[in-house]
Scaffold this motif. Sequence first.
Motif, short mmCIF file in Angstrom:
data_model
loop_
_atom_site.label_atom_id
_atom_site.label_comp_id
_atom_site.label_asym_id
_atom_site.label_seq_id
_atom_site.Cartn_x
_atom_site.Cartn_y
_atom_site.Cartn_z
N PRO A 9 -14.63 2.40 0.11
CA PRO A 9 -13.42 1.58 -0.02
C PRO A 9 -13.67 0.08 0.22
O PRO A 9 -12.78 -0.73 -0.01
CB PRO A 9 -12.51 2.15 1.06
CG PRO A 9 -13.45 2.63 2.10
CD PRO A 9 -14.65 3.16 1.35
N VAL A 10 -14.86 -0.27 0.66
CA VAL A 10 -15.17 -1.67 0.97
C VAL A 10 -15.26 -2.46 -0.33
O VAL A 10 -15.88 -2.00 -1.30
CB VAL A 10 -16.51 -1.76 1.75
CG1 VAL A 10 -16.85 -3.20 2.08
CG2 VAL A 10 -16.44 -0.92 3.01
N PRO A 11 -14.65 -3.66 -0.40
CA PRO A 11 -14.77 -4.47 -1.61
C PRO A 11 -16.24 -4.76 -1.94
O PRO A 11 -17.11 -4.80 -1.07
CB PRO A 11 -14.03 -5.77 -1.24
CG PRO A 11 -13.09 -5.36 -0.18
CD PRO A 11 -13.77 -4.27 0.59
N PHE A 12 -16.50 -4.96 -3.22
CA PHE A 12 -17.85 -5.09 -3.73
C PHE A 12 -18.68 -6.14 -2.99
O PHE A 12 -19.81 -5.89 -2.60
CB PHE A 12 -17.78 -5.45 -5.22
CG PHE A 12 -19.11 -5.58 -5.88
CD1 PHE A 12 -19.84 -4.47 -6.24
CD2 PHE A 12 -19.64 -6.84 -6.13
CE1 PHE A 12 -21.07 -4.58 -6.84
CE2 PHE A 12 -20.87 -6.96 -6.73
CZ PHE A 12 -21.59 -5.85 -7.10
N GLU A 108 -12.33 -6.79 4.90
CA GLU A 108 -10.98 -7.31 4.68
C GLU A 108 -10.56 -6.99 3.26
O GLU A 108 -11.30 -7.29 2.32
CB GLU A 108 -10.95 -8.82 4.92
CG GLU A 108 -11.33 -9.20 6.33
CD GLU A 108 -11.52 -10.70 6.49
OE1 GLU A 108 -11.52 -11.42 5.49
OE2 GLU A 108 -11.67 -11.13 7.64
N GLU A 109 -9.39 -6.40 3.11
CA GLU A 109 -8.95 -6.01 1.77
C GLU A 109 -8.46 -7.21 0.97
O GLU A 109 -8.87 -7.40 -0.17
CB GLU A 109 -7.88 -4.95 1.87
CG GLU A 109 -8.42 -3.62 2.36
CD GLU A 109 -7.35 -2.56 2.45
OE1 GLU A 109 -6.19 -2.82 2.09
OE2 GLU A 109 -7.69 -1.45 2.88
N TYR A 113 -5.78 -11.03 7.71
CA TYR A 113 -4.80 -10.31 8.50
C TYR A 113 -4.83 -8.79 8.29
O TYR A 113 -4.13 -8.07 8.98
CB TYR A 113 -3.39 -10.82 8.19
CG TYR A 113 -3.11 -10.88 6.71
CD1 TYR A 113 -2.65 -9.75 6.03
CD2 TYR A 113 -3.32 -12.03 5.99
CE1 TYR A 113 -2.41 -9.79 4.68
CE2 TYR A 113 -3.08 -12.08 4.65
CZ TYR A 113 -2.62 -10.95 3.99
OH TYR A 113 -2.40 -10.99 2.64
N ASP A 114 -5.58 -8.28 7.34
CA ASP A 114 -5.56 -6.84 7.08
C ASP A 114 -6.97 -6.25 7.09
O ASP A 114 -7.40 -5.61 6.15
CB ASP A 114 -4.85 -6.53 5.77
CG ASP A 114 -5.53 -7.14 4.56
OD1 ASP A 114 -6.44 -7.97 4.76
OD2 ASP A 114 -5.18 -6.78 3.44
N GLY A 115 -7.68 -6.45 8.18
CA GLY A 115 -9.03 -5.92 8.31
C GLY A 115 -9.02 -4.41 8.51
O GLY A 115 -8.11 -3.85 9.10
#
Length: 164
Positions: A9-12, A108-109, A113-115
């Motif tokens: 799910p981690v961004p590239f 962080e998505e 603020y949304d780690g």
Amino acid sequence: MFSTKSDCPVPFDQQPLNEYLALKESFLFSWSMSTNKSFIINLFYLFICLSVVFSIFFVLFTNTSDLGQFFLLDLIFSNVVIFFLFIRLYLGWSYVVKRLMSATVFYEESGWYDGQVWIKTSDYLIQDRLIGIYQVTPSIIRIKYSCLSIFANFIAIYLFISIF
């Protein structure tokens, strides 16, 4: 070769393997991962270039008539710049190896603020740790020894100045 597995799910850009590959392809950091002979030759060329630049600067903007003082000043400034360069290399590689060796990945998505924290699967963990141990750790050790040699050079310069 970037990792694009779908179960992560981690961004590239925040995946540890992709951070490693991006850092490895950058100019400065790729130099630190080259062979020993290439690393030493490039370090020597960098030192010569910095010495020439500082020599031109000191000739144009200082009033130094003593050749020994001029040479020592040039040597000190060149060593300081190379030392800071190695500190930058060390900090970059240590950050990447910490993320590669860790069993969890903070990411962080969309903003600060949304780690989130993702626990690596065993496949990711084995792959990342192998890369961290066999690819990145030797570079970090080389950078540490280079910093120690520059520090020893500072001590030698100090002793030379205090004797004469």
